[in-house]
Design a protein around this motif. Structure first.
Motif, PDB file in Angstrom:
ATOM      1  N   THR A 220       0.846  -1.181   0.000  1.00  0.00           N
ATOM      2  CA  THR A 220       0.000   0.000   0.000  1.00  0.00           C
ATOM      3  C   THR A 220       0.891   1.244   0.000  1.00  0.00           C
ATOM      4  O   THR A 220       2.099   1.165   0.245  1.00  0.00           O
ATOM      5  N   GLN A 221       0.290   2.406  -0.225  1.00  0.00           N
ATOM      6  CA  GLN A 221       1.056   3.643  -0.159  1.00  0.00           C
ATOM      7  C   GLN A 221       1.618   3.857   1.250  1.00  0.00           C
ATOM      8  O   GLN A 221       2.733   4.347   1.411  1.00  0.00           O
ATOM      9  N   ASP A 222       0.863   3.465   2.259  1.00  0.00           N
ATOM     10  CA  ASP A 222       1.362   3.577   3.625  1.00  0.00           C
ATOM     11  C   ASP A 222       2.594   2.705   3.839  1.00  0.00           C
ATOM     12  O   ASP A 222       3.580   3.126   4.457  1.00  0.00           O
ATOM     13  N   GLU A 223       2.565   1.488   3.313  1.00  0.00           N
ATOM     14  CA  GLU A 223       3.705   0.577   3.468  1.00  0.00           C
ATOM     15  C   GLU A 223       4.901   1.032   2.650  1.00  0.00           C
ATOM     16  O   GLU A 223       6.059   0.871   3.072  1.00  0.00           O
ATOM     17  N   GLN A 225       5.797   4.017   2.249  1.00  0.00           N
ATOM     18  CA  GLN A 225       6.448   5.021   3.081  1.00  0.00           C
ATOM     19  C   GLN A 225       7.071   4.389   4.328  1.00  0.00           C
ATOM     20  O   GLN A 225       8.185   4.745   4.729  1.00  0.00           O
ATOM     21  N   ARG A 226       6.346   3.467   4.961  1.00  0.00           N
ATOM     22  CA  ARG A 226       6.797   2.875   6.221  1.00  0.00           C
ATOM     23  C   ARG A 226       8.137   2.174   6.076  1.00  0.00           C
ATOM     24  O   ARG A 226       9.001   2.259   6.964  1.00  0.00           O
ATOM     25  N   TYR A 227       8.314   1.464   4.953  1.00  0.00           N
ATOM     26  CA  TYR A 227       9.542   0.710   4.754  1.00  0.00           C
ATOM     27  C   TYR A 227      10.586   1.493   3.946  1.00  0.00           C
ATOM     28  O   TYR A 227      11.615   0.938   3.557  1.00  0.00           O
ATOM     29  N   ASN A 228      10.299   2.762   3.699  1.00  0.00           N
ATOM     30  CA  ASN A 228      11.215   3.645   2.970  1.00  0.00           C
ATOM     31  C   ASN A 228      11.466   3.159   1.541  1.00  0.00           C
ATOM     32  O   ASN A 228      12.549   3.388   0.984  1.00  0.00           O
TER      33      ASN A 228
END
Length: 234
Positions: A220-223, A225-228
């Motif tokens: 997802t877009q959140d992931e 970002q979360r994992y860089n």
């Protein structure tokens, strides 16, 4: 100059606008049912002018020739500010090497445009960019690496007896450990969270089964970002 152009490219409008959510794949519920990961032929590298910016469109299967061809294509055109990726993967070693080629050009951005998919070995080519952009609607699709997706090989070793099966298991263990170590080192060098491996990639099944046919995962877009996976120029 390349770094300045690439940094400016991050702030420009997205090349393709996000569309309404497509139907999902019942077997791989985090991913759309229809995937655009480009042709099933050797990856082509095509310079294009998009919105006043020069991009290198890379689409197709990754093979052993890609790292050298990629370096030659970038060296041939100093105006290239971004590499756009669409691929179902291919040669894992070549994918890592191509990612390192991209990283050797400071400020060269990698992008997965909306509607495009970067899968398997393509993930590691993409990781070489700094900055990196996964547009909304673009797919960073991962899986668990495997040396055993051909069940016939396993069945034949079992039929050959205990010694053959043991030798196959030892070979798989050794090659898997080496590849996992290489992947871990690569992620560290590219500024990607190693949790991408432990929390996402390595949790996927290499071979689906009746109860759970899933073998792919779309971040997802959140992931992202979360994992860089997406990263700024800094």
């Amino acid at each position: 100059m390349r770094a300045a152009r690439a940094f400016a490219a991050v702030t420009c409008a997205l090349a393709l606008s996000a569309q309404s959510a497509p139907p999902m794949d019942p077997a791989n519920p985090t991913c759309p049912a229809t995937i655009d990961w480009g042709p099933s032929t050797r990856m082509t590298l095509t310079p294009r002018d998009v919105g006043g910016m020069r991009v290198l469109v890379a689409e197709g299967i990754i093979d052993a020739t890609l790292p050298d061809r990629l370096r030659a294509a970038i060296d041939a055109d100093e105006q290239i500010a971004e590499v756009w990726l669409k691929s179902q993967g291919g040669d894992a070693t070549a994918g890592n090497a191509a990612g390192r080629v991209i990283r050797s050009y400071p400020g060269l951005l990698t992008r997965i445009p909306a509607g495009w998919t970067c899968f398997s070995a393509c993930n590691f080519v993409f990781m070489g960019g700094r900055p990196r952009v996964v547009e909304p609607g673009g797919l960073f699709m991962v899986h668990m690496f495997t040396h055993t997706n051909d069940r016939t090989v396993i069945s034949e070793s079992v039929l050959d007896g205990t010694q053959a099966t043991t030798e196959l298991i030892v070979s798989i263990e050794q090659s898997s450990a080496l590849l996992a170590s290489e992947d871990n080192d690569f992620l560290i060098r590219m500024g990607i969270s190693r949790r991408l491996l432990t929390e996402v990639m390595y949790r996927q099944q290499s071979v689906g089964n009746v109860d759970d046919p899933s073998t792919r995962y779309c971040l997802t877009q959140d992931e992202v970002q979360r994992y860089n996976v997406a990263a700024s120029a800094q």
